[in-house]
Design an enzyme around this catalytic site. Structure first.
Site, mmCIF file in Angstrom:
data_model
loop_
_atom_site.group_PDB
_atom_site.id
_atom_site.type_symbol
_atom_site.label_atom_id
_atom_site.label_comp_id
_atom_site.label_asym_id
_atom_site.label_seq_id
_atom_site.Cartn_x
_atom_site.Cartn_y
_atom_site.Cartn_z
ATOM 1 N N TYR A 152 0.818 -1.216 0.000
ATOM 2 C CA TYR A 152 0.000 0.000 0.000
ATOM 3 C C TYR A 152 0.852 1.266 0.000
ATOM 4 O O TYR A 152 0.353 2.338 0.309
ATOM 5 C CB TYR A 152 -0.944 -0.003 1.205
ATOM 6 C CG TYR A 152 -1.868 -1.199 1.209
ATOM 7 C CD1 TYR A 152 -2.962 -1.245 0.349
ATOM 8 C CD2 TYR A 152 -1.614 -2.297 2.027
ATOM 9 C CE1 TYR A 152 -3.792 -2.352 0.321
ATOM 10 C CE2 TYR A 152 -2.442 -3.407 2.000
ATOM 11 C CZ TYR A 152 -3.536 -3.430 1.146
ATOM 12 O OH TYR A 152 -4.350 -4.526 1.111
ATOM 13 N N ASP A 178 -1.454 -10.260 9.103
ATOM 14 C CA ASP A 178 -0.525 -11.352 8.783
ATOM 15 C C ASP A 178 0.898 -11.045 9.237
ATOM 16 O O ASP A 178 1.457 -11.790 10.019
ATOM 17 C CB ASP A 178 -0.567 -11.667 7.283
ATOM 18 C CG ASP A 178 -1.747 -12.558 6.934
ATOM 19 O OD1 ASP A 178 -2.087 -13.412 7.770
ATOM 20 O OD2 ASP A 178 -2.323 -12.388 5.857
ATOM 21 N N HIS A 202 4.145 -7.406 -3.971
ATOM 22 C CA HIS A 202 2.786 -7.510 -4.498
ATOM 23 C C HIS A 202 2.034 -6.201 -4.311
ATOM 24 O O HIS A 202 2.475 -5.304 -3.599
ATOM 25 C CB HIS A 202 2.025 -8.661 -3.812
ATOM 26 C CG HIS A 202 1.629 -8.370 -2.394
ATOM 27 N ND1 HIS A 202 2.270 -8.903 -1.304
ATOM 28 C CD2 HIS A 202 0.656 -7.576 -1.880
ATOM 29 C CE1 HIS A 202 1.714 -8.463 -0.196
ATOM 30 N NE2 HIS A 202 0.733 -7.647 -0.513
ATOM 31 N N TYR A 240 -11.549 -0.609 -0.722
ATOM 32 C CA TYR A 240 -11.561 -0.272 0.720
ATOM 33 C C TYR A 240 -10.224 0.309 1.160
ATOM 34 O O TYR A 240 -10.130 0.910 2.225
ATOM 35 C CB TYR A 240 -11.919 -1.512 1.559
ATOM 36 C CG TYR A 240 -10.763 -2.320 2.124
ATOM 37 C CD1 TYR A 240 -10.027 -3.178 1.317
ATOM 38 C CD2 TYR A 240 -10.397 -2.212 3.460
ATOM 39 C CE1 TYR A 240 -8.971 -3.915 1.824
ATOM 40 C CE2 TYR A 240 -9.339 -2.942 3.986
ATOM 41 C CZ TYR A 240 -8.628 -3.797 3.155
ATOM 42 O OH TYR A 240 -7.572 -4.518 3.668
ATOM 43 N N ARG A 241 -9.189 0.213 0.304
ATOM 44 C CA ARG A 241 -7.839 0.607 0.692
ATOM 45 C C ARG A 241 -7.000 0.439 -0.565
ATOM 46 O O ARG A 241 -7.272 -0.440 -1.368
ATOM 47 C CB ARG A 241 -7.390 -0.397 1.754
ATOM 48 C CG ARG A 241 -6.052 -0.203 2.392
ATOM 49 C CD ARG A 241 -5.838 -1.361 3.365
ATOM 50 N NE ARG A 241 -4.589 -1.226 4.087
ATOM 51 C CZ ARG A 241 -4.113 -2.145 4.910
ATOM 52 N NH1 ARG A 241 -4.773 -3.264 5.110
ATOM 53 N NH2 ARG A 241 -2.968 -1.945 5.545
HETATM 54 C C1 LIG Z 1 2.648 -10.531 2.968
HETATM 55 C C2 LIG Z 1 1.834 -9.414 3.497
HETATM 56 C C3 LIG Z 1 0.658 -9.677 4.175
HETATM 57 C C4 LIG Z 1 -0.103 -8.621 4.683
HETATM 58 N N1 LIG Z 1 -1.232 -8.928 5.387
HETATM 59 C C5 LIG Z 1 -1.961 -7.929 5.946
HETATM 60 C C6 LIG Z 1 -3.100 -8.230 6.745
HETATM 61 O O1 LIG Z 1 -3.412 -9.383 7.029
HETATM 62 N N2 LIG Z 1 -3.830 -7.190 7.221
HETATM 63 C C7 LIG Z 1 -3.477 -5.889 6.985
HETATM 64 O O2 LIG Z 1 -4.165 -4.977 7.461
HETATM 65 N N3 LIG Z 1 -2.397 -5.583 6.260
HETATM 66 C C8 LIG Z 1 -1.616 -6.559 5.734
HETATM 67 N N4 LIG Z 1 -0.498 -6.239 5.004
HETATM 68 C C9 LIG Z 1 -0.182 -4.819 4.741
HETATM 69 C C10 LIG Z 1 0.783 -4.160 5.758
HETATM 70 O O3 LIG Z 1 1.965 -4.892 5.870
HETATM 71 C C11 LIG Z 1 0.190 -4.004 7.154
HETATM 72 O O4 LIG Z 1 -1.055 -3.364 7.086
HETATM 73 C C12 LIG Z 1 1.096 -3.198 8.091
HETATM 74 O O5 LIG Z 1 0.689 -3.355 9.420
HETATM 75 C C13 LIG Z 1 1.103 -1.688 7.747
HETATM 76 O O6 LIG Z 1 2.317 -1.144 8.122
HETATM 77 P P1 LIG Z 1 2.509 -0.265 9.435
HETATM 78 O O7 LIG Z 1 1.691 -0.863 10.522
HETATM 79 O O8 LIG Z 1 3.971 -0.131 9.653
HETATM 80 O O9 LIG Z 1 1.828 1.109 9.070
HETATM 81 P P2 LIG Z 1 2.530 2.462 8.615
HETATM 82 O O10 LIG Z 1 3.264 2.216 7.352
HETATM 83 O O11 LIG Z 1 3.258 3.062 9.728
HETATM 84 O O12 LIG Z 1 1.233 3.318 8.390
HETATM 85 C C14 LIG Z 1 0.412 3.196 7.266
HETATM 86 C C15 LIG Z 1 0.061 4.593 6.757
HETATM 87 O O13 LIG Z 1 -0.800 5.246 7.690
HETATM 88 C C16 LIG Z 1 -0.425 6.618 7.875
HETATM 89 N N5 LIG Z 1 0.046 6.782 9.258
HETATM 90 C C17 LIG Z 1 0.727 5.867 9.979
HETATM 91 N N6 LIG Z 1 0.944 6.305 11.213
HETATM 92 C C18 LIG Z 1 0.407 7.533 11.294
HETATM 93 C C19 LIG Z 1 0.283 8.457 12.350
HETATM 94 N N7 LIG Z 1 0.743 8.169 13.563
HETATM 95 N N8 LIG Z 1 -0.340 9.640 12.115
HETATM 96 C C20 LIG Z 1 -0.849 9.901 10.885
HETATM 97 N N9 LIG Z 1 -0.774 9.047 9.851
HETATM 98 C C21 LIG Z 1 -0.164 7.851 10.045
HETATM 99 C C22 LIG Z 1 0.706 6.899 6.910
HETATM 100 O O14 LIG Z 1 0.189 7.501 5.749
HETATM 101 C C23 LIG Z 1 1.278 5.522 6.619
HETATM 102 O O15 LIG Z 1 1.826 5.440 5.329
HETATM 103 C C24 LIG Z 1 0.309 -7.266 4.493
HETATM 104 C C25 LIG Z 1 1.501 -7.009 3.803
HETATM 105 C C26 LIG Z 1 2.263 -8.059 3.337
HETATM 106 C C27 LIG Z 1 3.561 -7.743 2.669
#
Ligand SMILES: Cc1cc2nc3c(=O)[nH]c(=O)nc-3n(C[C@H](O)[C@H](O)[C@H](O)COP(=O)(O)OP(=O)(O)OC[C@H]3O[C@@H](n4cnc5c(N)ncnc54)[C@H](O)[C@@H]3O)c2cc1C
Length: 533
Positions: free
Chosen positions: A91, A150, A397, A480-481
């Site tokens: 994303y 995940d 992906h 949705y995203r």
């Molecule tokens: C193999 C694989 C499987 C996955 N499976 C899932 C799954 O099961 N479910 C799922 O939900 N996702 C999944 N993902 C997607 C992703 O990896 C996760 O959602 C992950 O938790 C998001 O990264 P993060 O928590 O570090 O968020 P971040 O990258 O920190 O945040 C996401 C975005 O939110 C905004 N943001 C973050 N923090 C703040 C803040 N404090 N204030 C304002 N804006 C902010 C920013 O724009 C940021 O780019 C998967 C990815 C992979 C590679």
């Protein structure tokens, strides 16, 4: 070094000096090696001039420091891009939606401020990962579970803000639904607490979502109006037991009653979490071009041939895993009732799955098939088209994920529509996943594209992706995203009454972030000075 759009090197150096005065020189990252860490490893724009890259990063350690940085950014008009742990792979990763933005990296703000076992909630800072919160709960032997996606290395806050999802019970598995109370630094630099947090000395900030007056939390998710510095999250009281079981049906149209039963079980609270609906026949069809063509048709002849193919090989057309959390007597009764209810589908078969009692022992945990179902974060699922053991030639992906009605008819129609487009383009997708019941009343169709370090292939993928967004919208299905590369496309589809929702978002943007310094372009919301006519 890249600079923010419109900045000279000199002006940018002045801004960085001001940031250093807030966080210390060690926490402003400007070297190519450091800034490269904020690239989106799964970027569908990899190596192209449009690739989204940061100019620098700054890592504060407190909400006060966030406020100070936001103040400087307003004064000097520096575009900021807040991330929590920056692992949003698929994303956009840690890369800003607007190239040249300074990443506001909140990973140092990693305190678990409170975990209340009796009232089942936690209050955390942005840098707290699922692993961190899980370890805390386990070390303190608390009788609560977290719900994680995940990959467990992401953050509780970042994932919830992006409407991320997990696998245990409602409402914990919809991570935004499971949050309660925010602390936010708005784009204008104001520190705000939402819900009961606005009441000084409140005793229920993490227990009562609404507070008094308009419930504004939603405007801070999938948006760019503020920097979230604290969030409450509801935890799931540890259940006594768990049971799962599978239903197998053998005809094309069986999905219609199967989904009706599933929906009833979910809405009535008998099945208190998502299910795992699959179509074994689609895997069996594989790459066979003639059989794949049948998947794009809905005429009786095509259906009869697919039914015959399934019958010859004794492969179910659909299967669905049901999961139940609760007291042993209750979960056994729930699964027994689910089987009784579904037995009006001719030929249906049931497979009883594993049963567990909690707490799990340390020895049991490594053997779990899907540890996330038990609130245990892992990195086991980290290989969907990603430099993996099963797809070594790819680099990641990209998920196309429209929301469709929770009916068998909608599943059949959407699969046919999307399959037709994928076949038209000859697109090789990593996973053409069957509907996900991430949310209680709708399905999300998840189609995972491979991302490569190959501009020509990525260009083609972007073309197919954009086509899918358009065609989905024509059918009333919206995403949705999405990845930052497609946020404008997806937002444009939500166009009711001449894009009145986008105009409302822009009005809010102008009010809470008047200089437009935060996350420009995120979810299709642009600040005034970058808005297209
Ligand atoms: C193999 C694989 C499987 C996955 N499976 C899932 C799954 O099961 N479910 C799922 O939900 N996702 C999944 N993902 C997607 C992703 O990896 C996760 O959602 C992950 O938790 C998001 O990264 P993060 O928590 O570090 O968020 P971040 O990258 O920190 O945040 C996401 C975005 O939110 C905004 N943001 C973050 N923090 C703040 C803040 N404090 N204030 C304002 N804006 C902010 C920013 O724009 C940021 O780019 C998967 C990815 C992979 C590679």
């Amino acid at each position: 070094m890249a600079t923010p759009p419109g900045f000279s090197d000199r002006d940018f150096q002045r801004a960085l000096t001001r940031f250093r005065s807030v966080v210390g020189a060690a926490w402003v990252f400007t070297s190519d090696e450091d800034v490269a860490l904020y690239k989106d490893a799964y970027s569908p724009l990899w190596g192209e001039k449009e690739e989204k890259v940061a100019s620098a990063a700054v890592a504060p350690e407190s909400a006060e420091q966030v406020q100070a940085i936001v103040k400087i950014a307003n004064e000097l008009r520096v575009p900021l891009y807040p991330i929590s742990t920056g692992r949003n792979l698929g994303y956009g990763g840690a890369a800003p939606a607007l190239s040249g933005s300074v990443v506001l990296d909140l990973k140092r703000m990693n305190k678990i401020l409170e975990v209340d076992e009796r009232n089942a909630y936690a209050l955390v800072e942005p840098g707290v990962s699922y692993f961190d919160l899980y370890r805390y709960v386990r070390e303190h032997e608390l009788k609560v579970w977290i719900d994680c996606p995940d990959p467990g290395w992401g953050s509780v806050i970042g994932n919830a803000l992006d409407h991320g999802v997990g696998y245990t019970m409602n409402p914990y598995r919809d991570h935004w639904d499971g949050h309660c109370g925010l602390e936010v630094v708005t784009g204008a630099g104001e520190l705000v607490r939402t819900g009961m947090g606005a009441l000084p000395g409140s005793k229920t900030w993490q227990q009562f979502k609404y507070g008094f007056g308009p419930h504004v939390d939603g405007i801070f998710s999938q948006s760019n109006f503020g920097v979230v510095t604290k969030m409450g999250v509801w935890l799931m009281p540890e259940p006594e037991a768990y049971i799962e079981g599978q239903a197998l049906v053998f005809k094309h149209d069986d999905i219609i009653p199967l989904v009706e039963h599933m929906k009833y079980l979910m809405s009535a609270g008998i099945q208190n979490c998502g299910t795992n609906l699959q179509s074994p026949i689609r895997f069996a069809v594989g790459a066979d071009p003639e059989l794949r063509k049948l998947l794009t048709r809905s005429d009786p002849e095509a259906i009869a041939r697919l039914n015959a193919f399934a019958a010859e090989r004794k492969i179910p057309f659909y299967s669905n895993w049901f999961k139940f959390y609760g007291p042993e007597e209750v979960v056994r009764a729930q699964w027994a009732y689910a089987k009784k209810r579904m037995s009006d589908i001719a030929g249906i078969q049931f497979v009883d799955g594993p049963f567990y009692k909690f707490p799990l022992t340390d020895d049991q945990i490594p053997g779990l098939r899907d540890a996330q179902d038990f609130g245990v974060p892992t990195l086991d699922t980290f290989a969907i088209g990603a430099r993996s053991n099963f797809a070594p030639a790819t680099n990641g992906h990209l998920g196309f994920s429209p929301v469709i009605p929770m009916t068998g008819e909608a599943v059949i129609e959407s699969q046919r529509v999307f399959e037709t487009i994928l076949q038209e383009y000859g697109t090789n997708v990593a996973v053409n996943v069957f509907p996900q019941s991430y949310h209680p009343r709708t399905f999300v169709i998840l189609i995972m594209f491979y991302v490569m370090h190959d501009a020509a292939i990525n260009k083609r993928t972007r073309e197919v992706f954009r086509r899918l967004v358009k065609v989905a919208a024509e059918h009333g299905w919206g995403e949705y995203r999405t990845h930052t590369a497609f946020m404008d496309d997806c937002a444009a589809a939500y166009s009711f009454n001449d894009h009145s929702l986008r105009k409302l978002h822009e009005t809010i943007k102008d009010a809470v972030d008047p200089n437009g310094i935060l996350s420009a372009g995120r979810y299709g919301i642009w600040p005034k000075h970058l808005r297209k006519a």
